[in-house]
Design an enzyme around this catalytic site. Sequence first.
Site, short mmCIF file in Angstrom:
data_model
loop_
_atom_site.label_atom_id
_atom_site.label_comp_id
_atom_site.label_asym_id
_atom_site.label_seq_id
_atom_site.Cartn_x
_atom_site.Cartn_y
_atom_site.Cartn_z
N GLU A 308 0.83 -1.19 0.00
CA GLU A 308 0.00 0.00 0.00
C GLU A 308 0.87 1.25 0.00
O GLU A 308 0.56 2.25 -0.67
CB GLU A 308 -0.91 -0.03 1.24
CG GLU A 308 -2.13 0.83 1.13
CD GLU A 308 -3.20 0.44 2.16
OE1 GLU A 308 -3.43 -0.76 2.38
OE2 GLU A 308 -3.79 1.35 2.76
N GLU A 311 2.25 1.69 -3.42
CA GLU A 311 1.19 2.20 -4.28
C GLU A 311 1.03 3.71 -4.08
O GLU A 311 0.87 4.47 -5.04
CB GLU A 311 -0.12 1.47 -3.94
CG GLU A 311 -1.26 1.82 -4.88
CD GLU A 311 -2.59 1.22 -4.41
OE1 GLU A 311 -2.59 0.35 -3.52
OE2 GLU A 311 -3.62 1.63 -4.96
N CYS A 335 -8.15 -2.03 4.11
CA CYS A 335 -8.10 -3.25 4.93
C CYS A 335 -9.40 -3.56 5.64
O CYS A 335 -9.60 -4.65 6.11
CB CYS A 335 -6.99 -3.22 5.97
SG CYS A 335 -5.96 -1.82 5.93
N SER A 355 -7.00 1.94 -2.08
CA SER A 355 -5.79 1.20 -2.41
C SER A 355 -6.21 -0.14 -2.99
O SER A 355 -7.15 -0.77 -2.51
CB SER A 355 -4.97 0.97 -1.14
OG SER A 355 -4.04 -0.06 -1.36
N LYS A 394 -15.40 -9.69 7.46
CA LYS A 394 -14.36 -10.54 6.87
C LYS A 394 -14.95 -11.82 6.29
O LYS A 394 -14.37 -12.44 5.40
CB LYS A 394 -13.31 -10.89 7.94
CG LYS A 394 -12.44 -9.73 8.35
CD LYS A 394 -11.37 -9.43 7.31
CE LYS A 394 -10.55 -8.20 7.68
NZ LYS A 394 -9.74 -7.73 6.55
N GLU A 397 -15.99 -10.77 3.00
CA GLU A 397 -14.80 -10.47 2.18
C GLU A 397 -14.21 -11.75 1.61
O GLU A 397 -13.87 -11.80 0.43
CB GLU A 397 -13.76 -9.73 3.02
CG GLU A 397 -12.56 -9.27 2.20
CD GLU A 397 -11.45 -8.68 3.07
OE1 GLU A 397 -11.32 -9.10 4.24
OE2 GLU A 397 -10.71 -7.83 2.56
N GLU A 402 -14.00 -12.28 -6.38
CA GLU A 402 -12.68 -11.95 -6.94
C GLU A 402 -11.53 -12.44 -6.04
O GLU A 402 -10.37 -12.38 -6.42
CB GLU A 402 -12.56 -10.44 -7.18
CG GLU A 402 -12.66 -9.54 -5.95
CD GLU A 402 -14.09 -9.12 -5.61
OE1 GLU A 402 -15.03 -9.84 -6.01
OE2 GLU A 402 -14.26 -8.10 -4.92
N CYS A 565 -10.51 -2.06 14.44
CA CYS A 565 -10.81 -3.49 14.52
C CYS A 565 -11.09 -3.97 15.94
O CYS A 565 -11.86 -4.90 16.14
CB CYS A 565 -9.66 -4.30 13.95
SG CYS A 565 -9.23 -3.77 12.29
#
Lengths: 638, 399
Positions: A308, A311, A335, A355, A394, A397, A402, A565
């Site tokens: 990241e 990037e 994230c 990102s 999550k 996710e 993908e 989190c």
Amino acid sequence: MEDKKKSRAPVSQQSFKVEKPTDLNTIGGTVTVELNEKKVSVPFGTTILEACRDNQIHIPTLCHHDDLCVAGVCRVCVVEVEGMRTLQAACAFPITSPIKVKTSTSDVRKARRHVIDLMLSEHFGECYSCIRNNNCELQSLAEEYGVDGYTFGHVTKPTYEKDLSSYSVIRDMSKCVLCKRCVRTCIDLQEVGVLEAIDRGDKTHIGTFLEKPLADVICINCGQCINRCPTGALHANDPSDEIWAAIEDPKKHVVIQTAPSPRAAIGECFGLEPGHSMTYQLNSALKRIGFNGVFDTNFTADLTIFEEGTELIIRLFKALVQKDTSVALPQFTSCSPGWVKYIEHFYPEYINNLSTAKSPQQMFGAILKTFYAQQIGIDPKDIVSVAVMPCSAKKFECNRPEMNSSGYQDVDFGLTTRELAKMIKEAGIYLPEMPKQHFDTPFGDASGAGLIFGATGGVMEAAIRSVVEFVTGLKVEDVFANANVIPVRGFEGVKYYEIPIAVVGPVPDILKHLVPDWNWLKGATLKIAVAHGTANAKKVMDDIKSGGKFSECHFIEFMACPGGCIGGGGQPIPTSLEIRKARAKAIYEEDESLEIRKAHDNPYVTMIYEKFFTEGPCGHLSHKLLHTHYTPRGKYIS
Amino acid sequence: MEANSIKQKRTGIVLFSEYKRGEGISKALEIGRENILFEVRSSKLKGRGGAGFPTSTKWMLTAASKADEKFIICNADEGEPGTFKDRVLLMEYPELVFDGMVIGGFTIGAKVGIVYLRGEYEYMLSFLEDYLEKMRKDNLLGKNIVGKNFDFDIEIRLGAGAYVCGEETALIESLEGHRGESRNRPPYPVNRGFNGCPTSVNNVETLASVPHILIKGGDWYAKVGTDKSAGSKLFSISGDCKKPGVYELPWGTKISEMLKLVDAPSAKAVQVGGASGICVPESQFDRTFAYEDIATGGSIMIFGKNRDMLKVLKNFMEFFVEESCGQCTPCRIGNVKLLEGVEMIEKGEFTFDYINKLKDLGKSMQIASKCGLGQSSPNPFISILDNFKDEILNKIEAK
């Protein structure tokens, strides 16, 4: 930005927030009230509930939650106020005159008991068959008020079908007591607004837009509603049976990665006070349960900093040096899967700012079924990859279509802190007494930078620790005492910080192929921001949209959950600001105790760039395995 | 719309007496706020929706509230079963209602008045809109009303059919586009109401009384009725009587007098105050309509000798089960339990112990519910079972 936001909840679900005087010594700063005949002085505008709490008078509550606006609907907290015809909800009554309050008269006790009896009459199920057994506020209330039977009957059949559609959140409305905490969490705390009361009278229930299944509406899966549900009406989609089956299948190689936040909170499920990190005890417990490999998600958090961060450097270089106007800035962290889905729904026009780096969980998943599979010589199809996360999103996710760059589903199961605690108990293990053990090779123990990802501001701090050293050549300790980047820490909703770059050093080897030198950054000021909770994210996004100061930022950390989190939707229940602060403290303490506290000092990260991602960060292979793309979803609901 | 077809027949002490449109407005703008408040206070006018809050106090509090914007809302939700007086006022005496609103708006410092019109009264909408348009043409609404420096206009909004929206805070929620649910108090609407601004919510009849009070004086008004219940009241009288309809009677009228007036010689019970009111048996027909005895918003239902009081009760309880907004526990579930109790009695499958438990529950609902709906919904349960116990038990035994 510090202004108190205007609540989007209807006023019927808000209390009258009386501005408390800043100076209590001014005339009218305090009010003298009688609580159960005891005279006490309280700040003007204090609610009866707050006043009682400060004076050791316990008032039972149910719909009230410290994180949420006040509804005053359950009527469990009613008290007698002298001169008033009816009982008053202590949670919703601001003290502005010298009232006399009685908190346990026979009328009050009878009314509370009646309210509890009524709720029990419509609350389906028995406690012993409920996921919230021993952690249920309705159950505690029933115990507190000596309920030993169903005075007004009890439903024997479920009233509603369970909504099992979501990967993350399961709704069992037969257990709902209509406290509306979930509604207020969704619309007021998170400003998402998926849930609302539908119909009226005895048909009232909590529902979604057009009563669609949760998977089909704009739910971001943050699970904050689960954390605040007093009963078992909301819970996460629990994959533990499938994980047990995999562990017991001799053909399967089952590995688990543990994120820092569950480790800082799981002790609470074993009766410990919030704020005890169980990282190393958890390792041995997981081994005993039968996981073949136990890894630290922080390893890929460290890797995230590289990917990241690189990037960001590429984006900045293109925008500032190559004057490429197509580059999307500020760059947003990616994230938090709740945040990612939030932006996909609410600000789809900004998904290019996200990102492309995957979250640490998904990076690890991709590495486990490629690099790790090669290393240990196991067919990736036989690897079952589990991630213990503080998060309900999550689960969604890892099921994104993908997320299969390894050729398989990169992460098979997202497991919440609560669900893991249950597995550990089921295995007959008392976690706090387990011996300490390190993480397994080949990824080993990670840096403190990855660890602090768990608290709001953590990703930013980890990035700063590396970027400062990469760019300036200085030691981060020389810039921030003890490498603690205090300005980005803490629970303020939105944080903004500027880092002037006065000197530049040599470009480190790992980035040499991307930028020739750092001279273009000399004299620049890096502008960063941190927001946690989607309501705060919304503030920042709206500011960016209107071209405000956040649109000038270079990098912004967003976390869907309040506190980051550690306050995730998969964390132990209950939650409160104090609990979240204790968990964050545990994480920062653990960070300070570590020898390696910067992502770029993690030898295993260096190892994987040398051995596997040989083109370096943002190279071809890392693009394939460690980066992803997003879906502009909008609010369209089919 | 044949608005005036019946009007000729109506006579009454205050509301159904002569009044010329705009008269009250001119007077009000001439004498100023303090004097209006003084007159309204000396009239001892109380809220006619049923709760009986002194109107002058409500206006004074709203006027004293500091804010850039204030509102006056005319509560024309008229949802209480058995009441239809506001309909008569709106259709036959709109000049009283709207003049009252203008006067109220002037007094509290509002520039906008909103009529919250019951959804089922949609048919009145075009008539009322036309009427407002006429007022605008005659400079009784709009800019510089009657040449005095005062701007005020009225808009009409339709309710969506929920009983609870007659409760002022739920009404405001509904106006703001939310679910009809009552709010926590404090804050009271006089401090924080519609859109967070100080708001005075007044019943149609309350507003309609004001022009007369200004013209004839507060003292004149206070002489009508009793000491604690000043003035007159409209009663919507229905049920087992020969002359149902809307009557204007002075406060302090006895139930027996009312029954004579509407020709109901065989009444055995009178439900005063609609579904949420109380059921008065024959033995208490010498009681009076007054804030100090039986306060009411004016819904009167007369039940003759052959009526089954348990059925009457069941009907009321079914109404509350459906009309509870569903937010607070006592009202949402409590009413269901009370209805179940009625059904148990109906079938003869009950114990006295359980019915007494339900009455006890009703008492908790009266004090623990969030708003007036749940606080009053147990009234018929308690009063009918208490007052008609023998009749109900005899009927069950006969089965």
